[in-house]
Design an enzyme around this catalytic site. Structure first.
Site, short mmCIF file in Angstrom:
data_model
loop_
_atom_site.label_atom_id
_atom_site.label_comp_id
_atom_site.label_asym_id
_atom_site.label_seq_id
_atom_site.Cartn_x
_atom_site.Cartn_y
_atom_site.Cartn_z
N HIS A 120 0.85 -1.19 0.02
CA HIS A 120 -0.12 -0.01 -0.03
C HIS A 120 1.01 1.18 -0.08
O HIS A 120 0.24 2.48 -0.41
CB HIS A 120 -0.78 -0.05 1.26
CG HIS A 120 -1.97 -0.97 1.37
ND1 HIS A 120 -2.99 -1.24 0.25
CD2 HIS A 120 -2.32 -2.02 2.02
CE1 HIS A 120 -3.54 -2.39 0.44
NE2 HIS A 120 -3.47 -2.66 1.67
N ASP B 72 -2.83 -10.55 -2.52
CA ASP B 72 -3.25 -10.04 -1.08
C ASP B 72 -4.82 -9.79 -1.46
O ASP B 72 -4.96 -9.16 -2.47
CB ASP B 72 -2.50 -8.86 -0.75
CG ASP B 72 -3.13 -8.44 0.70
OD1 ASP B 72 -2.18 -8.62 1.73
OD2 ASP B 72 -4.03 -7.66 0.71
N HIS C 168 -6.26 -7.24 -0.32
CA HIS C 168 -6.59 -5.79 -0.49
C HIS C 168 -5.86 -5.24 -1.95
O HIS C 168 -4.92 -5.95 -2.49
CB HIS C 168 -5.91 -4.94 0.63
CG HIS C 168 -6.61 -5.41 1.78
ND1 HIS C 168 -5.82 -6.22 2.80
CD2 HIS C 168 -7.56 -5.04 2.51
CE1 HIS C 168 -6.69 -6.49 3.83
NE2 HIS C 168 -7.79 -5.69 3.75
N ASP D 95 -4.38 -12.82 3.38
CA ASP D 95 -5.80 -12.27 3.90
C ASP D 95 -7.03 -12.95 2.97
O ASP D 95 -7.98 -12.19 3.39
CB ASP D 95 -5.62 -10.96 4.31
CG ASP D 95 -5.02 -10.10 3.28
OD1 ASP D 95 -4.66 -10.27 2.18
OD2 ASP D 95 -4.55 -8.99 3.44
C1 9RB Z 1 -10.26 2.49 9.36
C2 9RB Z 1 -10.13 1.97 8.03
C3 9RB Z 1 -7.77 -0.64 7.14
C4 9RB Z 1 -8.31 -1.60 6.78
C5 9RB Z 1 -7.51 -2.84 6.34
C6 9RB Z 1 -6.34 -2.57 5.90
C7 9RB Z 1 -5.67 -3.56 5.27
C8 9RB Z 1 -4.43 -3.87 5.08
C9 9RB Z 1 -3.76 -4.78 4.40
C10 9RB Z 1 -5.69 -1.60 6.60
C11 9RB Z 1 -6.41 -0.48 7.10
C12 9RB Z 1 -10.62 3.07 7.20
C13 9RB Z 1 -9.81 1.66 10.57
C14 9RB Z 1 -10.57 3.04 5.91
O1 9RB Z 1 -3.90 -5.82 4.86
N1 9RB Z 1 -3.27 -4.77 3.31
O2 9RB Z 1 -2.87 -5.73 2.71
N2 9RB Z 1 -8.48 0.58 7.78
N3 9RB Z 1 -9.50 1.10 7.48
N4 9RB Z 1 -11.13 4.08 8.07
N5 9RB Z 1 -10.92 3.56 9.33
C15 9RB Z 1 -11.24 4.68 10.48
ZN ZN Z 2 -4.22 -7.11 2.77
#
Ligand code: 9RB
Ligand code: ZN
Length: 374
Positions: free
Chosen positions: A141, A178, A180, A266
């Protein structure tokens, strides 16, 4: 045929602190572990030892990437900021408020990028045929100017730029399975026709509004980004079909010298962040099929960099399946859940999944345009 393996104990020391999973902890949510804790990675590394697989692999020592290496992708100001915040007692955040890190994570992130570089060097030099870099923090990311989604430095992209600059490699395919969207890697190579990025992900999951089929590159790189957003609930059949219908024909057409896999787990059953149901058997089959394509186009040269995957109990089975397959062996450590999860009715390719895959395929200019990428 040898398979390289990167893992350093220090990867387990990257501290993402307390959260309520991915959400901030506080009076609104009782503090718990951050989802991107070390657990799934440490338990995979342990399974690699206990299964005996490590005896078959060639251990590749990571290096600490230099600032010059990281600068192949990220600007000095960003690198300096991570270094400064990482030296404080409280650490910092890589940029989006969702990517916390503790004291010392700058150095650990240098080891992670350096792990990807070391694996790439070993594969490109022919020291090993393929390699798995079990590295942390993840990278797919991370964008040029900022970290995001638990990622600090863009490990895979840095290794690719390193290979282009120092190892005589020009054409690379990145395949990101992945769950995502591999938005960071995609953005780094968006205008680059020498790096074809392919991301297969859960539609609309993270980052929000990212990874649409319509994102296909820009300028000279127009056509050289491929996105396959699959519907939630996809399993082994859908993933296999997405590879066979889209990723493999694209790889065969592009003819890379090296294939880099951003390997997250994931999309597996029981992952807390994804809603897919891929099993260890599915990952084994995906890896076996990719290996065949790689043998055809680039002498089997595959580098895998570890990304997400947050089930501490299931990631080890999935990781073992992938690395065993890279090495062409099977250990006695079997997925105890295969008999239940491999036979779920939703592991079969559903009509709506096939329709989605065909719809994506029909919109990809890279697969349409005859002669492009030759
Ligand atoms: C939150 C949000 C995330 C959700 C999923 C990932 C996954 C990363 C991964 C990272 C951040 C949003 C907590 C949007 O595994 N990549 O391979 N967060 N999501 N807004 N908020 C408050
Ligand atoms: Zn991921």
């Amino acid at each position: 045929m040898t398979t390289g393996y990167v893992w350093e104990e220090i990867y387990g020391w990257h501290n993402t602190g307390n959260s309520a999973g991915a959400a901030p902890a506080g009076l609104n949510a009782q503090p718990y572990e951050h989802f991107e804790s070390a657990d799934s990675k440490i338990r995979l590394a342990s399974a690699i030892e206990v299964s005996g697989l490590s005896k078959i692999l060639k251990r590749i020592p990571a290096i600490q990437a230099s600032v010059e290496d990281i600068s192949l992708v990220h600007p000095k100001e960003y690198i300096d900021r991570i270094k400064r915040d990482s030296a404080t007692p409280f650490g910092g955040d890589a940029g989006d408020g969702l990517s916390p890190f503790g004291t010392g994570s700058y150095e650990i992130a240098l080891w992670a990028a350096g792990g990807a570089i070391a694996a790439t060097k070993a594969v490109v030099s022919g020291e090993v045929t393929n390699a798995y870099a079990l590295i942390r923090p993840p990278g797919h990311h991370a964008r040029v100017e900022t970290g995001m989604g638990f990622c600090i430095f863009a490990n895979a992209a840095i290794a690719i730029r390193y290979a282009q600059k120092h190892l005589g490699v020009k054409r690379v395919v990145v395949i990101d399975w992945d769950v995502h969207h591999g938005n960071g890697t995609q953005s780094i190579f968006y205008a680059d026709p020498n790096v074809l990025t392919i991301s297969i992900h859960q539609d609309g999951l993270f980052p929000p509004d990212s990874g649409h089929v319509t994102e296909q590159g820009e300028g000279a790189g127009d056509g050289y980004a491929i996105n396959v957003p699959l519907p939630a609930g996809s399993g082994n059949g859908a993933y296999k079909k997405a590879l066979e219908e889209i990723a493999f024909p694209a790889i065969e057409k592009f003819k890379p010298e090296l294939i880099v896999v951003c390997c997250g787990f994931d999309a597996a059953m029981t992952d807390p962040l994804g809603r897919m149901i891929v099993t260890a058997t599915g990952y084994r089959e995906m890896t076996a099929a990719l290996k065949k394509v790689a043998e055809k186009v680039c002498g089997g040269k595959i580098v895998m960099t570890h990304e997400g995957g947050y089930s501490p109990t299931y990631v080890p089975f999935c990781g073992l399946a992938v690395i065993e397959t890279l090495a062409g062996v099977e250990t006695e450590m079997k997925d105890a859940l295969a008999e239940f999860w491999d036979v779920l009715p939703d592991q079969k390719l559903h009509d709506w999944q096939e329709e989605r895959i065909q719809a994506v395929k029909s919109q990809l200019t890279f697969l349409k345009e005859v002669g492009k990428g030759q």
